[in-house]
Enzyme design. Sequence first.
Site, PDB file in Angstrom:
ATOM      1  N   GLY A 167      43.775  38.276  47.222  1.00  0.00           N
ATOM      2  CA  GLY A 167      43.576  38.403  48.472  1.00  0.00           C
ATOM      3  C   GLY A 167      44.030  36.720  48.940  1.00  0.00           C
ATOM      4  N   CYS A 183      65.419  63.486  43.778  1.00  0.00           N
ATOM      5  CA  CYS A 183      66.771  63.414  43.359  1.00  0.00           C
ATOM      6  C   CYS A 183      67.393  63.864  43.515  1.00  0.00           C
ATOM      7  CB  CYS A 183      66.101  62.150  42.138  1.00  0.00           C
ATOM      8  SG  CYS A 183      67.283  60.867  41.309  1.00  0.00           S
ATOM      9  N   CYS A 191      68.321  63.635  38.872  1.00  0.00           N
ATOM     10  CA  CYS A 191      67.326  63.582  37.819  1.00  0.00           C
ATOM     11  C   CYS A 191      65.798  65.558  38.325  1.00  0.00           C
ATOM     12  CB  CYS A 191      65.851  62.902  37.155  1.00  0.00           C
ATOM     13  SG  CYS A 191      65.121  62.244  38.569  1.00  0.00           S
ATOM     14  N   CYS A 230      66.481  58.350  42.263  1.00  0.00           N
ATOM     15  CA  CYS A 230      65.868  57.439  42.158  1.00  0.00           C
ATOM     16  C   CYS A 230      65.663  56.177  42.273  1.00  0.00           C
ATOM     17  CB  CYS A 230      65.266  57.916  41.272  1.00  0.00           C
ATOM     18  SG  CYS A 230      64.385  59.732  41.187  1.00  0.00           S
ATOM     19  N   CYS A 279      64.468  56.934  36.207  1.00  0.00           N
ATOM     20  CA  CYS A 279      65.595  58.592  36.418  1.00  0.00           C
ATOM     21  C   CYS A 279      66.062  58.662  35.317  1.00  0.00           C
ATOM     22  CB  CYS A 279      66.368  57.961  37.502  1.00  0.00           C
ATOM     23  SG  CYS A 279      67.144  59.207  38.599  1.00  0.00           S
TER      24      CYS A 279
END
Lengths: 287, 227, 269
Positions: free
Chosen positions: A30, A239, A242, A264, A270
């Site tokens: 970080g 979606c 799909c 997607c 997808c």
Amino acid sequence: MSEGYSFAYLDAATKRMIRRALLKALAVPGYQVPFASREMPMPYGWGTGGVQVTAACLIPEDVLKVIDQGADDTTNAVSIRRFFERTAGVATTTRTTEASVIQTRHRIPEAALTERQILVYQVPIPEPLRFLEPREAETRRMHALADYGLMHVKLYEDIARHGAIATSYAYPVLVEGRYVMDPSPIPKFDNPKLSGCPAIQLFGAGREARIHALPPYTRVVSLDFEDHPFVPSKADAACDLCGAEASYLDEVITDDAGGRMFCCSDTDFCAGRCAAGHAGRLSEGRA
Amino acid sequence: MIEIENLCKSFTLHTQGGAVLPVLAGASLRVGPGECVALTGASGAGKSTLMRMIWGNYRAQTGRLVVDGLDLVRATPREIIALRRERMGYVSQFLRVVPRVPTRRVVADPLLATGAPEDEAFARAEALLTRLNIPERLWSLSPTTFSGGEQQRVNIARGFAHPFPVLLLDEPTASLDPVNRAVVLELISEAKARGAAILGIFHDEAARATVADREIDVTGFTPARAA
Amino acid sequence: MRNGAQGRIWTKKKPEAEAGPLLQVEGLGKHWGARIGCAEVDFDLYPGEVLGIVGESGSGKSTLLGCLAGHLSADAGRIHYRGHDLRAMGEPERRHLARTEWAFVHQNPRDGLRMGVTAGANVGERLMAVGARHYGAIRAQARDWLGRVEIDPGRIDDRPRAFSGGMQQRLQIARNLVTGPRLVLMDEPTGGLDVSVQARLLDLLRELVREMGLSVIIVTHDLAVARLLADRLMVMKDGRVIEAGLTDQVLDDPQAAYTQLLVSSVLQV
């Protein structure tokens, strides 16, 4: 200098410098490590930070995938993939599961990542405190002292103004209880995937010359309030290609009459589902 | 309670070439518990100077000045603040106006400062205001806008709110009407009865005769002026 | 945010009856090159005490305050706060102290406020900095404090820019006092305000000082402000304390030549 060392576009000295920065970033999760960002043969803002990190990581055996907003076939993704095909000669793929290095702009793939993979993020502005505190010297001191009250001031302002935390991307996170980090402009839907991820996650900011990192299985917590907890949100739809209900969706306007569809954002995910026989609202005619 | 021996005071005026102005020399007096002593002497003789030295806003230089066991010649500011909060009160005819604070609160203030419970402090304040004939409708207002006489009575109520063992009175009855004047004299007598040591300046001779046990003429403390 | 720097020793809020001084300063000095910023400053500050520092511009009073607050680093002397040596203290501890037990009120509210965020966030920042994570509770406290400094709590979502100078100063005070500090440092808090606005602010400060049992160090060139707020005064000239004592004693019977000049140059205090 052995040929192997200066593999993949960067000269040996640059590669060593970036790898050192990467090791330091992994050692202090970080924390933003400064590095001597080089000119790349593409404009700033097109992923120069990600490209330098990817180039520093690549070995001849690697299989590279590049995505832009989840898609393998957009200009940015295509040109970076071609760049490494030409300069490193590595194999490339669009399949998440087959790739060993994935460079991404603003998404984490839907498919679960593994310990053999490295995810490289392109980062425009690595400093989460930047728009709250413009002085670089002060933000660095704030990080050093974990003086992060200001970060919650931003979330407070969101709630005061919009009734909820309106930040929907580049949502700040706390890494291992120590550093507050900007996860790059990924949608906050992806934030939970940052935590406990088996893959190495590297973040490169070319213009800002900073690298930060999350080693595998790092604890990453999205900042929130007890009474306004973090919610990873997505469009409330499935979606249309799909039928997936749990993946992050792009909204596409299809005509001038207000017609629209959702699909997607992760094109590989997808396509994989379609190939497996899943279907959405608009895909009947295509099969 | 108040013991003064051979106290001297002079002002050095640096702004006027360092001129030294002696105002008090060889002052000695003693006020015991339950006693009221009146300072007398012509205007300018040093009554107010002596009072201020005892109160602590004029610095005592040489000699001895002890109030309720505290030596004011050597005392730290903190000790004087504590003395004023707990043990020594000062009543003058002028209210140092505290804007916006309601009268009830102004009067209860000295009690609250000693840590007294609010209800007790306010009950005492209200009783005093009633005795001094301040109408109840004024209690919630700031005394800033009151008449001179009302302000003076508010100030007296404030001065008597906390039962200080030592009280300094600077013309407490000046310009009061007979009714309120009688109330103030009563308050002074009550303070004496509970054992307070009181030192006062009273221009009002009748008042002085009523409450003072002794008189001390400060003219005797006026330094001989160099000619 | 839990980390090693926080939650160490300063967890209690309300000053209980403490016998010892809150702050002890000995031989404090700060030089600007060859020039003296302040030198050989000694004093103790006890809980609940208000100390005024007066002097003209350039007398070293702001330098002294800066050294005490840790904004400037002193180059001589000792500052002890409740037994802790401030000059030896690390930055994380000092910052933690600065946002829990200490408060600093700037002359210009713009220096002490975040002008770009709402009044509520300004008040809530110190709470969030020490770990408050409940939006509703933070907001309730912010409202409460706006009320206490006489700002309509309905303006909680307004930015300080929309406030008058007096309101901004009161907001700065609320922002500082919300964590219940013990020690408040003030640099000319009534500086740029009109006389009537000043009076209101001073009354408010007096009330808060007593209600919360605050210890205060207030730097001012205004002797009337000093008279109204301070128990004790220090008079500074050329970086040194030339006279110190009870406020009314210093103002009514000044000893040093400079103090006499200072007091006599004021119309009526």
